[in-house]
Design a protein around this motif. Structure first.
Motif, PDB file in Angstrom:
ATOM      1  N   SER A   1      31.593  28.388  44.749  1.00  0.00           N
ATOM      2  CA  SER A   1      32.625  27.295  43.723  1.00  0.00           C
ATOM      3  C   SER A   1      33.667  28.047  44.394  1.00  0.00           C
ATOM      4  O   SER A   1      34.203  29.900  43.874  1.00  0.00           O
ATOM      5  N   ARG A   2      34.871  27.108  44.512  1.00  0.00           N
ATOM      6  CA  ARG A   2      36.888  27.967  44.543  1.00  0.00           C
ATOM      7  C   ARG A   2      37.313  26.958  44.088  1.00  0.00           C
ATOM      8  O   ARG A   2      37.439  25.844  43.996  1.00  0.00           O
ATOM      9  N   VAL A   3      38.216  27.353  42.853  1.00  0.00           N
ATOM     10  CA  VAL A   3      39.420  26.991  41.644  1.00  0.00           C
ATOM     11  C   VAL A   3      40.271  26.400  42.986  1.00  0.00           C
ATOM     12  O   VAL A   3      40.757  27.878  43.388  1.00  0.00           O
ATOM     13  N   LEU A   4      40.730  25.090  42.357  1.00  0.00           N
ATOM     14  CA  LEU A   4      41.850  24.564  43.510  1.00  0.00           C
ATOM     15  C   LEU A   4      42.638  24.840  42.279  1.00  0.00           C
ATOM     16  O   LEU A   4      43.717  25.076  42.760  1.00  0.00           O
ATOM     17  N   LEU A   5      42.251  24.376  41.458  1.00  0.00           N
ATOM     18  CA  LEU A   5      43.060  23.926  39.856  1.00  0.00           C
ATOM     19  C   LEU A   5      42.549  24.183  38.133  1.00  0.00           C
ATOM     20  O   LEU A   5      41.766  23.383  38.720  1.00  0.00           O
ATOM     21  N   PRO A   6      42.850  25.430  38.217  1.00  0.00           N
ATOM     22  CA  PRO A   6      42.774  26.345  37.080  1.00  0.00           C
ATOM     23  C   PRO A   6      42.258  25.171  35.533  1.00  0.00           C
ATOM     24  O   PRO A   6      43.378  24.102  35.490  1.00  0.00           O
ATOM     25  N   ALA A   7      40.966  24.688  35.268  1.00  0.00           N
ATOM     26  CA  ALA A   7      41.267  23.925  33.656  1.00  0.00           C
ATOM     27  C   ALA A   7      40.811  24.367  32.659  1.00  0.00           C
ATOM     28  O   ALA A   7      41.643  26.738  32.997  1.00  0.00           O
ATOM     29  N   GLY A   8      41.692  24.725  31.301  1.00  0.00           N
ATOM     30  CA  GLY A   8      42.004  25.656  30.491  1.00  0.00           C
ATOM     31  C   GLY A   8      40.647  26.310  29.607  1.00  0.00           C
ATOM     32  O   GLY A   8      41.174  26.181  28.209  1.00  0.00           O
TER      33      GLY A   8
ATOM     34  N   GLU B   1      52.168   8.215  38.904  1.00  0.00           N
ATOM     35  CA  GLU B   1      51.020   8.348  38.575  1.00  0.00           C
ATOM     36  C   GLU B   1      51.779   9.671  40.310  1.00  0.00           C
ATOM     37  O   GLU B   1      50.732  10.237  40.588  1.00  0.00           O
ATOM     38  N   GLN B   2      52.715   8.918  40.684  1.00  0.00           N
ATOM     39  CA  GLN B   2      52.920   9.125  42.524  1.00  0.00           C
ATOM     40  C   GLN B   2      53.768  10.414  42.455  1.00  0.00           C
ATOM     41  O   GLN B   2      54.989  11.212  41.246  1.00  0.00           O
ATOM     42  N   ALA B   3      53.426  11.043  43.810  1.00  0.00           N
ATOM     43  CA  ALA B   3      53.817  12.518  43.869  1.00  0.00           C
ATOM     44  C   ALA B   3      55.455  12.771  43.897  1.00  0.00           C
ATOM     45  O   ALA B   3      55.734  13.436  43.335  1.00  0.00           O
ATOM     46  N   ARG B   4      56.365  11.861  44.103  1.00  0.00           N
ATOM     47  CA  ARG B   4      57.398  11.984  44.181  1.00  0.00           C
ATOM     48  C   ARG B   4      58.016  11.862  43.000  1.00  0.00           C
ATOM     49  O   ARG B   4      59.066  11.739  42.291  1.00  0.00           O
ATOM     50  N   PHE B   5      56.793  10.857  41.658  1.00  0.00           N
ATOM     51  CA  PHE B   5      57.953  10.437  40.109  1.00  0.00           C
ATOM     52  C   PHE B   5      58.759  12.090  39.566  1.00  0.00           C
ATOM     53  O   PHE B   5      58.140  12.761  40.274  1.00  0.00           O
ATOM     54  N   ASN B   6      59.891  11.216  39.350  1.00  0.00           N
ATOM     55  CA  ASN B   6      60.713  12.677  38.908  1.00  0.00           C
ATOM     56  C   ASN B   6      60.236  12.632  37.114  1.00  0.00           C
ATOM     57  O   ASN B   6      60.326  11.382  36.537  1.00  0.00           O
ATOM     58  N   ASP B   7      59.373  13.839  36.232  1.00  0.00           N
ATOM     59  CA  ASP B   7      59.497  14.238  35.651  1.00  0.00           C
ATOM     60  C   ASP B   7      59.836  14.988  35.038  1.00  0.00           C
ATOM     61  O   ASP B   7      59.737  15.266  33.489  1.00  0.00           O
ATOM     62  N   ARG B   8      61.253  15.533  34.806  1.00  0.00           N
ATOM     63  CA  ARG B   8      62.276  16.252  34.904  1.00  0.00           C
ATOM     64  C   ARG B   8      62.716  15.597  32.909  1.00  0.00           C
ATOM     65  O   ARG B   8      62.297  16.730  32.424  1.00  0.00           O
ATOM     66  N   ARG B   9      62.508  14.713  32.700  1.00  0.00           N
ATOM     67  CA  ARG B   9      62.616  14.204  31.033  1.00  0.00           C
ATOM     68  C   ARG B   9      61.385  14.322  30.294  1.00  0.00           C
ATOM     69  O   ARG B   9      61.254  14.221  29.072  1.00  0.00           O
ATOM     70  N   TRP B  10      60.358  14.534  30.920  1.00  0.00           N
ATOM     71  CA  TRP B  10      59.356  15.260  30.246  1.00  0.00           C
ATOM     72  C   TRP B  10      59.033  16.989  29.222  1.00  0.00           C
ATOM     73  O   TRP B  10      60.122  17.641  30.081  1.00  0.00           O
TER      74      TRP B  10
ATOM     75  N   MET C   1      50.135  13.090  31.566  1.00  0.00           N
ATOM     76  CA  MET C   1      49.993  14.527  32.241  1.00  0.00           C
ATOM     77  C   MET C   1      49.937  14.281  33.706  1.00  0.00           C
ATOM     78  O   MET C   1      50.075  14.131  34.593  1.00  0.00           O
ATOM     79  N   ARG C   2      50.878  15.306  34.081  1.00  0.00           N
ATOM     80  CA  ARG C   2      51.736  16.332  35.661  1.00  0.00           C
ATOM     81  C   ARG C   2      50.997  17.401  36.095  1.00  0.00           C
ATOM     82  O   ARG C   2      52.020  18.085  34.800  1.00  0.00           O
ATOM     83  N   ARG C   3      51.263  17.934  36.802  1.00  0.00           N
ATOM     84  CA  ARG C   3      50.898  19.169  37.655  1.00  0.00           C
ATOM     85  C   ARG C   3      51.262  19.215  38.757  1.00  0.00           C
ATOM     86  O   ARG C   3      50.301  18.864  39.567  1.00  0.00           O
ATOM     87  N   THR C   4      51.719  20.139  39.395  1.00  0.00           N
ATOM     88  CA  THR C   4      51.576  20.565  40.696  1.00  0.00           C
ATOM     89  C   THR C   4      50.749  21.726  41.407  1.00  0.00           C
ATOM     90  O   THR C   4      50.561  22.474  39.802  1.00  0.00           O
ATOM     91  N   PHE C   5      50.379  21.655  42.055  1.00  0.00           N
ATOM     92  CA  PHE C   5      49.174  22.452  42.637  1.00  0.00           C
ATOM     93  C   PHE C   5      49.194  22.585  43.924  1.00  0.00           C
ATOM     94  O   PHE C   5      49.430  21.830  45.041  1.00  0.00           O
ATOM     95  N   THR C   6      48.750  23.517  44.728  1.00  0.00           N
ATOM     96  CA  THR C   6      48.969  24.216  46.183  1.00  0.00           C
ATOM     97  C   THR C   6      47.710  24.803  46.813  1.00  0.00           C
ATOM     98  O   THR C   6      47.450  25.452  45.761  1.00  0.00           O
ATOM     99  N   ILE C   7      47.924  23.782  47.675  1.00  0.00           N
ATOM    100  CA  ILE C   7      46.452  23.710  48.946  1.00  0.00           C
ATOM    101  C   ILE C   7      46.649  24.637  49.656  1.00  0.00           C
ATOM    102  O   ILE C   7      47.617  24.403  51.072  1.00  0.00           O
ATOM    103  N   ASP C   8      45.989  25.501  49.763  1.00  0.00           N
ATOM    104  CA  ASP C   8      46.350  26.656  51.159  1.00  0.00           C
ATOM    105  C   ASP C   8      45.455  26.446  52.308  1.00  0.00           C
ATOM    106  O   ASP C   8      45.764  26.431  53.419  1.00  0.00           O
ATOM    107  N   GLN C   9      44.094  26.193  51.886  1.00  0.00           N
ATOM    108  CA  GLN C   9      42.679  26.549  53.194  1.00  0.00           C
ATOM    109  C   GLN C   9      42.377  24.797  52.354  1.00  0.00           C
ATOM    110  O   GLN C   9      41.777  24.757  51.068  1.00  0.00           O
TER     111      GLN C   9
ATOM    112  N   GLN D   1      47.809  19.463  52.824  1.00  0.00           N
ATOM    113  CA  GLN D   1      47.684  21.220  53.107  1.00  0.00           C
ATOM    114  C   GLN D   1      49.820  21.669  52.681  1.00  0.00           C
ATOM    115  O   GLN D   1      50.300  20.565  52.867  1.00  0.00           O
ATOM    116  N   GLY D   2      49.747  22.085  51.774  1.00  0.00           N
ATOM    117  CA  GLY D   2      50.242  22.439  50.439  1.00  0.00           C
ATOM    118  C   GLY D   2      50.733  22.035  49.373  1.00  0.00           C
ATOM    119  O   GLY D   2      49.897  21.832  48.803  1.00  0.00           O
ATOM    120  N   GLU D   3      52.104  20.950  49.145  1.00  0.00           N
ATOM    121  CA  GLU D   3      51.704  20.942  47.309  1.00  0.00           C
ATOM    122  C   GLU D   3      51.631  19.956  47.090  1.00  0.00           C
ATOM    123  O   GLU D   3      51.459  18.500  47.960  1.00  0.00           O
TER     124      GLU D   3
END
Length: 757
Positions: free
Chosen positions: A606-613, A632-641, A669-677, A727-729
């Protein structure tokens, strides 16, 4: 008298009684019920691990009476009952309940063969639930408390000079008003709780033995050193007595040893043939007690050379190893109940059938759930090659209703002292003493889902010291205390797991529970249920392939074993692989074997894409207030969270990683993660104690939180949503809420993603 002659004598005596026997009316019967009669009630010798040729089977018709608990021995009897079937069972011919306010009395006579004169005669009971007091010819022989283990009495001093010997047995069973081990028995069956069982439910027999006799054997195979240690527990004065043991492979003797009967003998086994599910090789064993030139006692037995242990694989996970080779263990939760006999299978053929079907469906093990079977069930597992996890029947707290029975993960262990503690631990020791000889048993399970769970660390340590040849699963489901060889979780329908840490294996002690109520094969036509219910073979097969097929994900993350609920339907439960009457196997055997074969294959990485806690807290953005549309949309502005860390918990958990405190009924909850492959598969691992919410990837819903977990992580193959990734963010968004049906569990949520290569 030979064994055959003994049985013939017994059969002739039975013909005088039971002519009017017929099963009581019952809601459901098996096909083997037609084979049951007073002269054919489990006629096989009941103790395969210590066989003697001369014996008399006392199964058959006994007189019985159900009276007030405090009443004296009845002067008249209410009728006849077919032993070893309990009065609640149809096959007993009675079909009546026995309440905790009542006592059940039995009576019968038998003749002692003339050529047994001078021998010590033992009266043996396979099992009686729960408190049994026994008299012979009016002389009290003794009492036994415990519903699952054998006991015996010597008859010699109480034998009458005439031909007929009278046995009287009184049985009292508190069932669910008591704190004694009782498994799933209740006075008012419903849901996962079944009809109470009271009285003699295993074979009764008498046999002659010498002045010193072998009561049981303790066998310890040691494959690393090519030897078997044989210890004999004796009855009588062992002074000057020698033990002789002889091992055979077929007709060929392979080892022999001779020494003091109170010490262990070492048999060196050359070119040992190891026992496994694929090759269940058994050696014969002959044992005898000798004093000078006199043989005092002798019996036949068998053994297997096998080893069970933990072993770390190349990925660093602790796994289960049989004979020093890692083996993924997969099997059903086996309740061992029968619609016509309840605790007692109608015939030996019926016992074998369940095991054969289990093997035919591609399982290599079974978890015997909060019940101890007759010896012959384990004997057939030994012969057919089925690994066994053996539960201790649950001992509850005796408060009379279900809710008070459980110890939850955040609770302290229950307090059990005095007689209740002594009873549970005495029965636990008797169970291990009795079953230790069976090589198919590889794991002891003292506690299940916190049912009356107490002193977990002490009990687990004691079992490990008492029987170092097996693994210890200290607490199956919910209430892990950080001890034993495995971390066992239950999740329905699942699959899922909790990580075992550095020194323990992670196992899935229960999952699945997919139900199909099959018309004309039901115990009743109301309250039938499964953890998920379907209405056709095709629907059930599709869901089984999905749920069980998804076990490959947890395996890639280190899962070592999985147990599917369950072998058969039982009363109101319809989640069996077979119907309760065993008339229908609900699945195609070839298709199930193909699904299971993938689980036995070498684990895919297995390969972790987004680690759990679960290893360390993970950063998230979060809010406890509804963020409005588009959150839930990727472009949502969550700066006040707020910035926080998962796992989010209502209360800290002393045994696991803690992140941010969860306040209020809901969290976003929201989190950004990156996919290289870009991955070829996508798996979600999620832990949540609430039952409302959703998971989104880049605005696309990929899962719902309608299936709660406790501490364990549910694993789901969401590869159908691979297109949501880029691929990417990427952005993952999670909403978790208490919902309309809140649970007692403190609120928790944590999420991760991985791919199986």
């Amino acid at each position: 008298m030979t064994r055959t002659l003994a049985l013939l004598a017994f059969t002739s005596a039975l013909l005088l009684h039971g002519a009017d026997y017929k099963p009581a009316d019952g809601p459901l019967m098996t096909r083997w019920a037609k084979q049951v009669s007073p002269d054919n009630a489990l006629p096989e010798y009941p103790r395969p691990q210590l066989r003697r040729d001369e014996w008399i089977n006392l199964n058959g018709m006994w007189q019985y009476a159900i009276v007030d608990r405090d009443a004296e021995q009845p002067s008249s009897w209410q009728g006849e009952i077919l032993v070893p079937f309990v009065p609640q069972a149809a096959l007993s011919g009675i079909g009546k309940p026995v309440s905790p306010d009542q006592a059940l009395w039995y009576r019968r006579t038998f003749e002692v063969p003339a050529d047994w004169r001078g021998a010590r005669i033992r009266l043996n009971f396979g099992a009686v639930d729960w408190q049994a007091t026994v008299w012979l010819n009016g002389v009290k022989l003794g009492e036994h408390r415990g519903g699952y283990t054998p006991f015996s009495f010597e008859l010699s001093d109480a034998l009458a000079t005439g031909a007929d010997q009278e046995i009287v047995v009184r049985v009292w069973d508190p069932t669910d008003i008591g704190a004694q081990p009782r498994g799933k028995q209740v006075n008012e069956p419903q849901g996962i709780w079944y009809t109470a069982v009271t009285g003699i439910w295993q074979t009764v027999w008498v046999e002659p033995v010498g002045p010193v006799s072998i009561e049981r054997l303790w066998l310890e195979p040691d494959i690393d050193n090519g030897r078997l240690i044989v210890k004999a527990v004796l009855h009588g004065n062992p002074a000057g007595v020698q033990l002789r043991a002889r091992a055979l492979d077929g007709e060929q003797q392979v080892a022999q040893a001779f020494g003091p009967a109170g010490e262990g003998l070492e048999l060196r086994i050359p070119k040992q043939k190891l026992w496994s599910p694929e090759s269940p090789h058994l050696y014969d064993l002959e044992v005898a007690l000798e004093r000078g030139n006199q043989t005092l006692d002798s019996a036949e037995s068998y053994f297997a050379m096998r080893k069970i242990a933990l072993k770390r694989d190349e990925r660093g996970y602790q796994m289960l190893a049989l004979n020093n080779e890692i083996l993924f263990q997969m099997g059903p939760l086996d309740q061992g109940w029968w619609p016509d006999g309840l605790y007692t299978a109608p015939t030996d053929e019926a016992l074998i059938y369940d095991i054969k079907v289990t093997k035919d469906l591609g399982f290599n093990m079974a978890r015997k759930h909060v019940k101890v079977e007759p010896d012959r069930w384990y004997y057939h597992c030994d012969q057919l090659g089925l690994l066994v996890w053996q539960d201790m029947p649950s001992g509850f707290l005796g408060r009379g209703h279900e809710r008070s029975l459980f110890v939850f993960p955040w609770d302290e262990d229950a307090k059990r002292t005095g007689n209740a503690q002594a009873q549970f631990e005495g029965e636990l020791r008797e169970m291990i003493d009795h079953l230790q000889q069976f090589p198919s048993i590889v794991t002891w399970v003292p506690f299940n889902e916190g049912w009356g769970q107490y002193d977990t660390a002490r009990i687990a340590k004691w079992i490990r010291q008492y029987d170092p040849t097996r693994l210890v699963n200290a607490a199956s489901g919910w209430t892990d205390r950080g001890v034993g060889d495995v971390y066992d979780t239950h999740i329905y329908p699942g699959p899922g797991m909790q990580y075992g840490g550095k020194d323990r294996a992670a196992v899935l002690g229960e999952f699945g529970g997919l139900g199909w109520p099959v018309d004309d094969h039901l115990w009743w036509n109301k309250r039938n249920w499964g953890y998920r219910t379907y209405h056709s073979r095709d629907e059930l097969a599709t869901q089984y392939e999905k749920v069980v097929g998804e076990v490959v994900g947890p395996i890639s993350r280190g899962l070592a074993a999985a147990i599917y609920t369950q072998t058969t339907d039982v009363e109101g439960e319809v989640n069996g692989l077979m119907t309760y009457d065993r008339d229908m196997v609900k699945f195609d055997a070839a298709k199930l074997r193909a699904i299971h074969d993938k689980l036995y294959a070498k684990p895919r990485p297995s390969r972790v894409l987004l680690p759990a806690g679960h290893d360390k807290p993970q950063p998230w953005r979060y809010t406890f207030k509804s963020p409005g549309k588009g959150w839930e949309q990727a472009r949502f502005n969550d700066r006040r969270w707020s910035d926080g860390e998962a796992p989010f918990r209502e209360k800290p958990d002393a045994e696991f990683v803690n992140g941010t405190e969860w306040e209020g009924p809901s969290i976003w909850m929201r989190r950004t993660f990156t996919i290289d492959q870009m991955p070829k598969s996508l798996w979600l691992e999620i832990q949540h104690t609430v039952t409302d919410g959703e998971v989104y990837i880049n605005g696309q819903k990929v899962d719902t939180l309608d299936r709660f977990s406790r501490r364990e992580y549910r694993h789901t193959d969401i590869s159908e949503h691979l297109g949501a990734l880029k691929q990417g963010e990427n952005v993952i968004a999670v909403h978790a809420a208490v919902g309309a049906n809140p649970r007692d569990d403190p609120k928790n949520v944590d999420v991760g993603l991985y791919t199986v290569e």
